[in-house]
Design an enzyme around this catalytic site. Structure first.
Site: not given
Length: 291
Positions: A98, A173
């Site tokens: 991420t 995300k």
């Protein structure tokens, strides 16, 4: 079919993800900054522990990474010893970290210059999802590259989608983390209110979870929140990193995220309470502390 996979980064997510590839019959090479972790992985799964990134990615059909943040990605992808310089032309590079959309776009361009494909593919589902092979994977990249990577990613996914060009996986995300931040704060306040009202909190959850208030967080975290136990997944430190990425992207695209900014501050309070490694549901503790 892709047969040789290199997996870079064997943390709580990468370790079982690489394991699923080995269990699926792929020839897996692993590298971790701490070599003993790579050696331990080879005792649990069939594969090769490599001393360097260059050794791991040489002649690999696909290279997968799961590291910490933008700076870690630069460290493993770029430079003479990095992935891009040492993976062969035609290799597919897939990043599960991420990170920012900007770093994904940068790495995609660097890979393209070496005739390599790149997919940014952050995941949701936490350690449990990684161990069970039930992750949600949101991808950014070119459709032909995604289709080639898809059989590998299906080894540990329950949902797998191409969201757009490079960076789109990371932006998706961010949407996920923004939604979770608001949900966890709302659930924390609801449970705290029930406690203050001297209700049977578990009974309250049983009732409201059958209606419009139901959520994954309520189903999976309300019980541990009630018990004051916070060692069940994604850590506060990691969530603050992710929310920082969200807020920076919002500054660039003009999105207004007042609740996200506030919850980010609340997680800072949890860190100050000593909860840096508590899971994200620990937001309720700052409310209890103020009683």
């Amino acid at each position: 079919m892709t047969t040789t996979a290199a997996f870079i980064g064997l943390g709580v997510m990468g370790y079982p993800m690489a394991g699923h590839l080995a269990n699926a019959g792929y020839d897996v090479r692993v590298w971790n900054r701490t070599f003993s972790k790579a050696e331990a992985w080879t005792k649990d799964y069939s594969g090769t522990a490599c001393q360097s990134i260059a050794e791991a990615v040489r002649n690999a059909d696909i290279v997968l990474t799961c590291v910490g943040a933008d700076k870690d990605l630069l460290a493993v992808y770029e430079g003479s010893e990095g992935i891009i310089s040492n993976a062969p032309e035609g290799a597919i590079l897939v990043d599960h970290t991420t990170a920012s959309a900007g770093i994904a776009e940068q790495l995609a361009q660097s890979a393209k210059a070496r005739s390599q494909g790149f997919i940014d593919a952050p995941v949701s589902g936490g350690q449990q999802g990684a161990e069970n092979g039930q992750l949600t994977i949101m991808c950014g990249g070119e459709p032909p590259i995604f289709e080639r990577a898809k059989p590998i990613l299906e080894c540990y996914s329950r949902a797998l989608n191409l969201m757009g060009p490079a960076g789109s996986g990371q932006k998706t995300k961010m949407v996920n983390q923004i939604a979770i931040a608001g949900l966890v704060q709302g659930l924390s306040e609801a449970l705290h209110f029930a406690e203050q009202a001297e209700l049977d909190v578990r009974k309250v959850v049983d009732v409201i979870s059958k209606g419009a208030a139901q959520s994954w967080q309520m189903e999976n975290r309300s019980g541990t929140m009630i018990d004051g136990k916070f060692d069940y997944g994604f850590a506060v430190d990691w969530m603050r990193k992710d929310l920082g990425i969200c807020l920076e992207e919002a500054r660039q695209n003009g999105a207004k995220l007042p609740v996200t900014a506030l919850v980010d501050q609340f997680y800072g309070d949890v860190q100050d309470m000593g909860g840096r490694r508590w899971d994200t549901s620990s937001l309720i503790q700052r409310l209890r502390k103020s009683r």
